[in-house]
Write a protein that holds these residues in place. Structure first.
Motif, PDB file in Angstrom:
ATOM      1  N   GLU A   1       0.853  -1.190   0.000  1.00  0.00           N
ATOM      2  CA  GLU A   1       0.000   0.000   0.000  1.00  0.00           C
ATOM      3  C   GLU A   1       0.885   1.235   0.000  1.00  0.00           C
ATOM      4  O   GLU A   1       1.798   1.359   0.814  1.00  0.00           O
ATOM      5  CB  GLU A   1      -0.925   0.021   1.214  1.00  0.00           C
ATOM      6  N   ASP A   2       0.613   2.128  -0.957  1.00  0.00           N
ATOM      7  CA  ASP A   2       1.347   3.390  -1.068  1.00  0.00           C
ATOM      8  C   ASP A   2       0.366   4.548  -1.039  1.00  0.00           C
ATOM      9  O   ASP A   2      -0.727   4.468  -1.618  1.00  0.00           O
ATOM     10  CB  ASP A   2       2.126   3.462  -2.391  1.00  0.00           C
ATOM     11  N   ILE A   3       0.759   5.625  -0.387  1.00  0.00           N
ATOM     12  CA  ILE A   3       0.028   6.878  -0.485  1.00  0.00           C
ATOM     13  C   ILE A   3       1.046   8.001  -0.514  1.00  0.00           C
ATOM     14  O   ILE A   3       1.990   8.014   0.284  1.00  0.00           O
ATOM     15  CB  ILE A   3      -0.980   7.068   0.670  1.00  0.00           C
TER      16      ILE A   3
ATOM     17  N   VAL B   1       5.882  13.458  -0.560  1.00  0.00           N
ATOM     18  CA  VAL B   1       5.914  12.750   0.709  1.00  0.00           C
ATOM     19  C   VAL B   1       5.115  11.466   0.527  1.00  0.00           C
ATOM     20  O   VAL B   1       3.976  11.499   0.051  1.00  0.00           O
ATOM     21  CB  VAL B   1       5.319  13.599   1.850  1.00  0.00           C
ATOM     22  N   GLU B   2       5.716  10.334   0.891  1.00  0.00           N
ATOM     23  CA  GLU B   2       5.075   9.065   0.590  1.00  0.00           C
ATOM     24  C   GLU B   2       5.243   8.086   1.757  1.00  0.00           C
ATOM     25  O   GLU B   2       6.251   8.126   2.468  1.00  0.00           O
ATOM     26  CB  GLU B   2       5.693   8.457  -0.671  1.00  0.00           C
ATOM     27  N   ARG B   3       4.252   7.242   1.922  1.00  0.00           N
ATOM     28  CA  ARG B   3       4.327   6.161   2.904  1.00  0.00           C
ATOM     29  C   ARG B   3       4.025   4.850   2.198  1.00  0.00           C
ATOM     30  O   ARG B   3       3.042   4.743   1.446  1.00  0.00           O
ATOM     31  CB  ARG B   3       3.354   6.357   4.062  1.00  0.00           C
ATOM     32  N   ARG B   4       4.876   3.852   2.440  1.00  0.00           N
ATOM     33  CA  ARG B   4       4.691   2.522   1.868  1.00  0.00           C
ATOM     34  C   ARG B   4       4.615   1.491   2.986  1.00  0.00           C
ATOM     35  O   ARG B   4       5.458   1.497   3.892  1.00  0.00           O
ATOM     36  CB  ARG B   4       5.831   2.163   0.915  1.00  0.00           C
TER      37      ARG B   4
ATOM     38  N   SER C   1       7.358  -1.025   6.860  1.00  0.00           N
ATOM     39  CA  SER C   1       6.758   0.253   6.478  1.00  0.00           C
ATOM     40  C   SER C   1       7.865   1.285   6.332  1.00  0.00           C
ATOM     41  O   SER C   1       8.887   1.221   7.035  1.00  0.00           O
ATOM     42  CB  SER C   1       5.718   0.708   7.506  1.00  0.00           C
ATOM     43  N   PHE C   2       7.647   2.235   5.414  1.00  0.00           N
ATOM     44  CA  PHE C   2       8.659   3.235   5.103  1.00  0.00           C
ATOM     45  C   PHE C   2       7.988   4.589   4.880  1.00  0.00           C
ATOM     46  O   PHE C   2       6.910   4.673   4.275  1.00  0.00           O
ATOM     47  CB  PHE C   2       9.436   2.867   3.837  1.00  0.00           C
ATOM     48  N   ASP C   3       8.629   5.627   5.356  1.00  0.00           N
ATOM     49  CA  ASP C   3       8.220   7.008   5.075  1.00  0.00           C
ATOM     50  C   ASP C   3       9.345   7.672   4.297  1.00  0.00           C
ATOM     51  O   ASP C   3      10.511   7.661   4.731  1.00  0.00           O
ATOM     52  CB  ASP C   3       7.955   7.787   6.372  1.00  0.00           C
ATOM     53  N   THR C   4       9.012   8.242   3.137  1.00  0.00           N
ATOM     54  CA  THR C   4      10.026   8.855   2.288  1.00  0.00           C
ATOM     55  C   THR C   4       9.632  10.287   1.953  1.00  0.00           C
ATOM     56  O   THR C   4       8.446  10.610   1.804  1.00  0.00           O
ATOM     57  CB  THR C   4      10.223   8.068   0.991  1.00  0.00           C
TER      58      THR C   4
END
Length: 538
Positions: free
Chosen positions: A248-250, A271-274, A285-288
């Motif tokens: 899931e990406d947003i 800004v993205e969260r995977r 989970s990752f925040d970029t």
């Protein structure tokens, strides 16, 4: 799941009762043929579209051996003291044939307010897996009888798309763009005896919405928006190389340019969260955050110079984290690393373009440094059960730099003909801090071409040259360079709506291999090929 702007959804009204195009072509190198058609018709504010295509090809011809000289020498040394000898495949790449079929329909509602459209398309394909070919002079006869066939992929996909544009005035914004895609994909890897080796399934959706400001009276143009996706991936069977994964990406993004004619500025941010969930309990989970800024100048008519600096972050993918088995398409065993972190890169880019005095010049150069760069590296080992080389995803600091140059020049006029010459040069270098050269980096390459142009026909000849790639990664074989000669003609015998295409590629039947491919030592580029095609618009 990404590109939904490919003509499958109508965005403009039909001029007349209907319009469309048909295409048909044949190629000699693989006894292939391809047919395609698209037709549109309108009814008031509605536009309807139908399309279909078919492509079929046999095993493609190659100039010499399928395996490179270096790989054959290594295998000969390995089998020197063994009774088993590997049969050398030459002339064609076995099991490289394919059949592709597509069928699609779309409809849109179009007006002064914008448009809203929907489409559906189905894909069906069967193609061979040449990477799985193993030929031995001495093999068990019973086993040979059992495996009387070739490994194949049978693929099906159904995809729905929605795309729209809504015009309005909302502060600095003048319209809203939306797009969404839903895809249901599966392929079955069939063993030579017809048994199912792996069932690969993927279901997912993606949606994007962006407020856009690109008005002619404003010096600002760009967009601000949000993008989301979800994919469910699973592979089952004896050769499943990845566990079930849900991704899931947003992401929220903004990109703007301020143009003062002679110069300007641009910037962007994302800004993205995977989030990745697996059936084996190794969720991640990752925040970029990625930022970019640049400036540009137009010091003279037809001239553009630009410089940009970007700091980007990228989260690892499901394959990079969780692969653990034979990847049938490449014939390699791939091993992921569930502990990989995100990679961070700094990139400096420069661009120069100039058009004038019969010249057209485009150049670009970049320098990038990555912390924790993720890449797939050959290990030099072979999986004895799969008889396939082992590749592993690694992470290390890395530097990449390179550039490209394109030059085009109007040379002279020869009666009704215009002679135009062009030249392209490309170069990339990539190294890690701890392990040396990055794998699959393309070599220095250039294309020199010349065209004779007139209203009803264009004739082109070109020489494509690639240097030896000796800066190979550890456990990666170097790749010999090649020189290929291509000729083509594009005629418009009945006006601009008709295109008759005749091509002769790799006229000298040169052996060429792409260093960027994992299969470069077992599958070369096609040999001499002739192609004829016709495209008719109506």
């Amino acid at each position: 799941m990404i590109n939904v702007i490919d003509g499958r959804i109508p965005t403009s009204p039909v001029d007349g009762l209907f319009d469309g195009q048909v295409y048909a072509g044949m190629s000699s190198v693989d006894s292939g043929h391809q047919e395609a058609a698209r037709i549109r018709t309108g009814a008031g504010p509605f536009v309807f579209q139908l399309e279909a295509s078919h492509r079929e090809a046999d095993d493609f011809d190659i100039p010499g051996y399928a395996e490179s000289a270096l790989l054959r020498a290594l295998e000969e040394a390995e089998h020197e003291d063994e009774h088993e000898e590997e049969e050398e495949v030459s002339g064609t790449v076995p099991n490289s044939g394919l059949t592709f079929d597509t069928l699609g329909a779309g409809a849109s509602l179009i007006g002064d307010w914008g448009f809203l459209g929907v489409s559906v398309r189905s894909y069906d394909a069967e193609y061979g897996l040449p990477a799985h070919e193993h030929h031995h002079e001495e093999e068990d006869e019973d086993e040979h009888e059992e495996e009387d066939g070739d490994p194949m992929i049978v693929m099906e996909q159904t995809r729905w798309d929605i795309r729209g544009q809504f015009n309005f005035d909302l502060g600095p914004f003048d319209h809203l763009d939306i797009s969404s895609g839903i895809a249901d994909y599966q392929h079955v890897e069939l063993e030579p005896d017809g048994a199912v080796g792996t069932l690969f399934e993927s279901e997912g959706w993606e949606a994007r919405a962006a407020l856009v400001n690109d008005g002619e009276d404003s010096r600002w143009n760009g967009s601000v928006g949000i993008q989301m996706l979800q994919t469910d991936l699973s592979a089952s069977g004896e050769e499943a190389f990845i566990p079930p994964v849900t991704t899931e990406d947003i992401g929220i993004f903004a990109a703007q340019r301020y143009d003062l004619d002679t110069h300007g500025f641009d910037f962007g941010a994302r800004v993205e969260r995977r989030e990745l969930e697996t059936a084996v309990g190794t969720d991640r989970s990752f925040d970029t955050v990625s930022l970019a800024a640049g400036t540009f100048w137009r010091p003279a008519d037809g001239m553009f110079l630009g410089v940009s600096l970007a700091r980007t972050e990228r989260a690892p993918t499901d394959a990079e984290l969780y692969s653990d088995g034979l990847h049938a398409a490449t014939g390699t065993v791939e091993i992921g690393d569930s502990t990989l972190g995100k990679e961070t890169g700094w990139a400096l880019d420069g661009t120069f373009r100039w058009t004038g005095d019969h010249w057209r010049v485009e150049t670009g150069a970049f320098y990038s440094h990555f912390s924790d760069f993720i890449y797939l590296a050959p290990t030099g080992l072979e999986d004895p059960a799969e008889e396939a080389p082992i590749y592993q995803y690694l992470q290390d600091d890395a530097t990449l730099w390179g550039g490209e140059v394109y030059v085009e020049r109007d040379l002279t006029n020869l009666g009704p003909w215009a002679l135009v010459g062009d030249f392209t040069l490309e170069y990339v270098q990539g190294e890690t801090d701890s392990f040396g050269n990055l794998p699959r980096i393309p070599p220095l390459s250039t294309t020199i071409g010349a065209e004779l142009q007139r209203e009803i026909i264009d004739l082109r000849g070109e020489i494509v040259w690639a240097a030896d790639q000796d800066d190979a990664a550890a456990s990666e074989l170097p790749t010999e360079g090649y020189t290929m000669v291509n000729l083509s003609a594009v005629a418009h015998p009945f006006g601009p709506d008709t295109r008759l295409i005749v091509e002769a590629r790799n006229i000298t039947d040169e052996e060429g291999r792409l260093h960027t491919s994992q299969l470069k030592d077992t599958i070369p580029l096609p040999g001499r090929s002739f192609r004829i095609a016709i495209l008719q618009r109506f």
